[in-house]
Design an enzyme around this catalytic site. Structure first.
Site, PDB file in Angstrom:
ATOM      1  N   ARG A  33       0.827  -1.213   0.000  1.00 19.56           N
ATOM      2  CA  ARG A  33       0.000   0.000   0.000  1.00 19.56           C
ATOM      3  C   ARG A  33       0.859   1.259   0.000  1.00 19.56           C
ATOM      4  O   ARG A  33       0.484   2.276  -0.591  1.00 19.56           O
ATOM      5  CB  ARG A  33      -0.936  -0.021   1.211  1.00 19.56           C
ATOM      6  CG  ARG A  33      -2.080  -1.045   1.045  1.00 19.56           C
ATOM      7  CD  ARG A  33      -2.692  -1.419   2.387  1.00 19.56           C
ATOM      8  NE  ARG A  33      -3.880  -2.242   2.303  1.00 19.56           N
ATOM      9  CZ  ARG A  33      -3.890  -3.569   2.122  1.00 19.56           C
ATOM     10  NH1 ARG A  33      -2.737  -4.232   1.977  1.00 19.56           N
ATOM     11  NH2 ARG A  33      -5.024  -4.237   2.076  1.00 19.56           N
ATOM     12  N   GLY A 101      -1.272 -12.032  -4.730  1.00 19.94           N
ATOM     13  CA  GLY A 101      -2.684 -11.681  -4.873  1.00 19.94           C
ATOM     14  C   GLY A 101      -2.931 -10.252  -4.424  1.00 19.94           C
ATOM     15  O   GLY A 101      -3.693  -9.519  -5.054  1.00 19.94           O
ATOM     16  N   ARG A 129      -5.821 -18.248  -9.177  1.00 17.52           N
ATOM     17  CA  ARG A 129      -6.674 -17.645  -8.144  1.00 17.52           C
ATOM     18  C   ARG A 129      -7.808 -16.814  -8.742  1.00 17.52           C
ATOM     19  O   ARG A 129      -7.673 -16.242  -9.823  1.00 17.52           O
ATOM     20  CB  ARG A 129      -5.801 -16.810  -7.183  1.00 17.52           C
ATOM     21  CG  ARG A 129      -4.787 -17.692  -6.472  1.00 17.52           C
ATOM     22  CD  ARG A 129      -3.903 -16.924  -5.525  1.00 17.52           C
ATOM     23  NE  ARG A 129      -4.636 -16.387  -4.406  1.00 17.52           N
ATOM     24  CZ  ARG A 129      -4.106 -15.592  -3.493  1.00 17.52           C
ATOM     25  NH1 ARG A 129      -2.826 -15.245  -3.592  1.00 17.52           N
ATOM     26  NH2 ARG A 129      -4.832 -15.147  -2.491  1.00 17.52           N
ATOM     27  N   ASP A 327      -4.138 -15.401   7.538  1.00 18.29           N
ATOM     28  CA  ASP A 327      -2.877 -15.945   7.017  1.00 18.29           C
ATOM     29  C   ASP A 327      -2.156 -16.827   8.032  1.00 18.29           C
ATOM     30  O   ASP A 327      -1.127 -17.427   7.714  1.00 18.29           O
ATOM     31  CB  ASP A 327      -1.946 -14.799   6.597  1.00 18.29           C
ATOM     32  CG  ASP A 327      -2.472 -14.083   5.357  1.00 18.29           C
ATOM     33  OD1 ASP A 327      -3.172 -14.723   4.546  1.00 18.29           O
ATOM     34  OD2 ASP A 327      -2.188 -12.881   5.203  1.00 18.29           O
ATOM     35  N   LYS A 354      -6.202 -19.145  -1.254  1.00 18.36           N
ATOM     36  CA  LYS A 354      -4.995 -18.341  -1.004  1.00 18.36           C
ATOM     37  C   LYS A 354      -3.905 -18.776  -2.000  1.00 18.36           C
ATOM     38  O   LYS A 354      -4.214 -19.336  -3.038  1.00 18.36           O
ATOM     39  CB  LYS A 354      -4.548 -18.529   0.445  1.00 18.36           C
ATOM     40  CG  LYS A 354      -5.534 -17.971   1.450  1.00 18.36           C
ATOM     41  CD  LYS A 354      -5.617 -16.458   1.341  1.00 18.36           C
ATOM     42  CE  LYS A 354      -6.655 -15.893   2.294  1.00 18.36           C
ATOM     43  NZ  LYS A 354      -6.845 -14.460   2.079  1.00 18.36           N
ATOM     44  N   ARG A 358      -5.002 -23.831   1.322  1.00 20.64           N
ATOM     45  CA  ARG A 358      -4.193 -24.005   2.540  1.00 20.64           C
ATOM     46  C   ARG A 358      -4.739 -25.093   3.461  1.00 20.64           C
ATOM     47  O   ARG A 358      -3.973 -25.677   4.234  1.00 20.64           O
ATOM     48  CB  ARG A 358      -4.055 -22.667   3.285  1.00 20.64           C
ATOM     49  CG  ARG A 358      -3.104 -21.744   2.557  1.00 20.64           C
ATOM     50  CD  ARG A 358      -2.860 -20.430   3.259  1.00 20.64           C
ATOM     51  NE  ARG A 358      -1.710 -19.766   2.642  1.00 20.64           N
ATOM     52  CZ  ARG A 358      -1.442 -18.468   2.750  1.00 20.64           C
ATOM     53  NH1 ARG A 358      -2.232 -17.688   3.452  1.00 20.64           N
ATOM     54  NH2 ARG A 358      -0.370 -17.967   2.162  1.00 20.64           N
TER      55      ARG A 358
HETATM   56  C1  S3P Z   1      -4.203  -9.014   2.383  1.00 14.27           C
HETATM   57  C2  S3P Z   1      -5.454  -9.519   2.571  1.00 14.27           C
HETATM   58  C3  S3P Z   1      -5.722 -10.955   2.791  1.00 14.27           C
HETATM   59  C4  S3P Z   1      -4.452 -11.720   3.130  1.00 14.27           C
HETATM   60  C5  S3P Z   1      -3.299 -11.326   2.264  1.00 14.27           C
HETATM   61  C6  S3P Z   1      -3.002  -9.849   2.416  1.00 14.27           C
HETATM   62  C7  S3P Z   1      -4.066  -7.566   2.154  1.00 14.27           C
HETATM   63  O1  S3P Z   1      -6.280 -11.504   1.613  1.00 14.27           O
HETATM   64  O2  S3P Z   1      -4.675 -13.101   3.025  1.00 14.27           O
HETATM   65  O3  S3P Z   1      -2.138 -12.055   2.603  1.00 14.27           O
HETATM   66  O4  S3P Z   1      -2.939  -7.041   2.238  1.00 14.27           O
HETATM   67  O5  S3P Z   1      -5.086  -6.906   1.879  1.00 14.27           O
HETATM   68  P1  S3P Z   1      -7.864 -11.427   1.333  1.00 14.27           P
HETATM   69  O6  S3P Z   1      -8.236 -10.035   1.193  1.00 14.27           O
HETATM   70  O7  S3P Z   1      -8.081 -12.194   0.060  1.00 14.27           O
HETATM   71  O8  S3P Z   1      -8.497 -12.102   2.519  1.00 14.27           O
END
Ligand code: S3P
Length: 448
Positions: A33, A101, A129, A327, A354, A358
């Site tokens: 971010r 992701g 994904r 996580d 994920k 998992r």
């Molecule tokens: C994250 C949100 C989570 C998490 C990922 C990081 C983020 O995923 O599993 O490792 O930084 O917004 P999801 O939004 O798919 O739950």
């Protein structure tokens, strides 16, 4: 970067007495971010403590491709010269988000309300994904996406030329979906509203406010209602990235299950939307304390102290806590193997989409190492074998998933026989210093 080199098999041998201080790297969520919001500001954002894992490095490359200048000083300070909200240029190459992701989903949101086209891809894990969860709300702004069957990458997105603001209820508990919608809303006129029934990590909201956006969160009967006023001029920031509680989970859990251990993990962010694992461990009877509790940059922070805890007991983890530790279930399942009795984890369907499935990855590896696991679509249970009671001795597939690889290596530290993973390479996506850091505490992890 798609894929990574040859697989790196690793083996973790039983040790006793993990000791010392574990300085874990910067928070992955906040690092992505910081780069993206820096790129959407006009002027120079300075970031210290950035996680230099491959996931975040891929996001840095992507921000360059969209026109931001991103540089690193020799001392690890990063500089982002942003192009402003709506200022993204059309990239001249495919955006490769590697394993991440978070990277791809947030960047798709950030570009979806600019009149540019970009093609996204990733490694074999990321390309499996689901992306419809992102492209569905982005279509409401006026963006168009064309991808593979089932909404998979590679995928091309053309951003909306005349975006409209949206009101969107997030259908799954996902900070990535929430954040993609908010980032898209930045370049839409008027107010974009995102509603989430369950609170997920709120770094995007906090950081948008820090960058000067008008953003309000209200707790209502329908959940959290987040209202963002579009087309702000984001002001560049100086950001100190806190350390990642999701990385801290590994030395903490290793210390709890390894005889004679006493490990300090300093400066860990304990934002309530992230700290669910530590609450759960304490409920299980872990000797885990928060020392030097304080506030830094508006976030609760503490030094974690974890000591060997041979008397932990399995619990039913409240499903309402899932988002705050999503996580951490893989490493929790390892700890559960060394507790007495059953640990029950429900309301965790998201674990199936994920970096790997998992539940499947952990259940298979735990069973191979002598721990009984049952699982269903959105739940799983682990039958603990008590302190020192996990047989070990098997090789586990990491499925291109850093957290699966690290979880099984942690298990090997306390299992009777060594535990191997077929590929520790993915660890570099989030915790590049894992082997060295754990080795410094006394772990015996070798490259096979
Ligand atoms: C994250 C949100 C989570 C998490 C990922 C990081 C983020 O995923 O599993 O490792 O930084 O917004 P999801 O939004 O798919 O739950």
């Amino acid at each position: 970067m798609s894929g990574h080199g040859k697989p790196i098999p690793m083996i973790s041998h039983r040790v006793t007495g993990l000791q010392g201080t574990a300085e874990v790297p910067g928070d992955k969520s906040i690092s992505h971010r910081a780069l993206i919001l820096g790129a959407l500001s006009v002027g120079e954002t300075v970031v210290t403590g950035l996680l230099e894992g491959q996931d975040v490095l891929d996001t840095a490359s992507a921000m360059r491709a969209f026109g931001a200048e991103v540089t690193r000083d020799d001392d690890g300070t990063w500089h982002v010269h942003g192009v402003g909200v709506g200022g993204f240029a059309e990239p001249g190459q495919v955006i490769d988000c590697g394993n991440s992701g978070t990277g791809v989903r947030l960047i798709m949101g950030a570009m979806a309300t600019s009149p540019i086209t970009a093609t996204f891809t990733g490694d074999a894990s990321l390309n499996k994904r689901p992306m419809a969860r992102i492209t569905d709300p982005l279509a409401l702004f006026g963006a168009h996406a064309v991808g593979r069957a089932g909404g998979r990458l590679p995928m091309t997105i053309t951003g909306a030329a005349d975006p409209v603001p949206v009101r969107y209820t997030v259908p799954v508990p996902s900070a990535q979906v929430k954040s993609a919608v908010l980032l898209a809303g930045l370049n839409a006129p008027g107010r974009t509203v995102v509603i989430e029934a369950e609170a997920t990590r709120d770094h995007t909201e906090r950081m948008l406010a820090g960058f000067g956006a008008e953003i309000i969160t209200e707790e209502t009967g329908e959940g959290r209602v987040i209202t963002l006023t579009g087309q702000p001029e984001l002001e560049p920031q100086s950001i100190i990235v806190p350390r990642d509680p999701s990385s801290a989970a590994f030395p903490v859990c290793a210390a709890l299950i390894t005889e004679g251990s006493d490990v300090l993990v300093p400066n860990i962010g304990l934002n309530p939307t992230r700290a669910g694992l530590f609450t759960t461990l304490r409920e299980m009877g872990a000797d885990l304390s928060y020392e030097n509790e304080r506030e830094e940059g508006g976030e609760p922070v503490a030094d974690l102290r974890a000591r060997y805890s041979p008397d932990m007991e399995g619990i039913e983890v409240p499903p309402a806590r899932a988002a705050s530790m999503i996580d951490e279930y893989p490493v929790l399942s390892v700890v559960a193997g060394f507790a007495r009795g059953m640990t029950v984890m429900r309301g965790v369907k998201e674990l199936r989409v994920k970096e790997s499935d998992r539940i499947e990855a952990m259940a298979t590896g735990l069973r191979a190492n002598g721990v009984s696991v049952e699982d269903g679509p959105d739940w799983w249970t682990v039958e603990g074998r008590g302190a020192g009671g996990v047989p070990g001795g098997a090789t586990c597939a990491s499925h291109l998933d850093h957290r699966i690889a690290m979880s099984f290596l942690v298990m090997g530290m306390a299992a009777k026989k060594p535990v191997s993973v077929d590929d520790g390479g993915p660890i570099a996506t989030s915790f590049p210093i894992f082997e060295a850091l754990m080795g410094g505490l006394g772990a015996d992890i070798r490259r096979a």
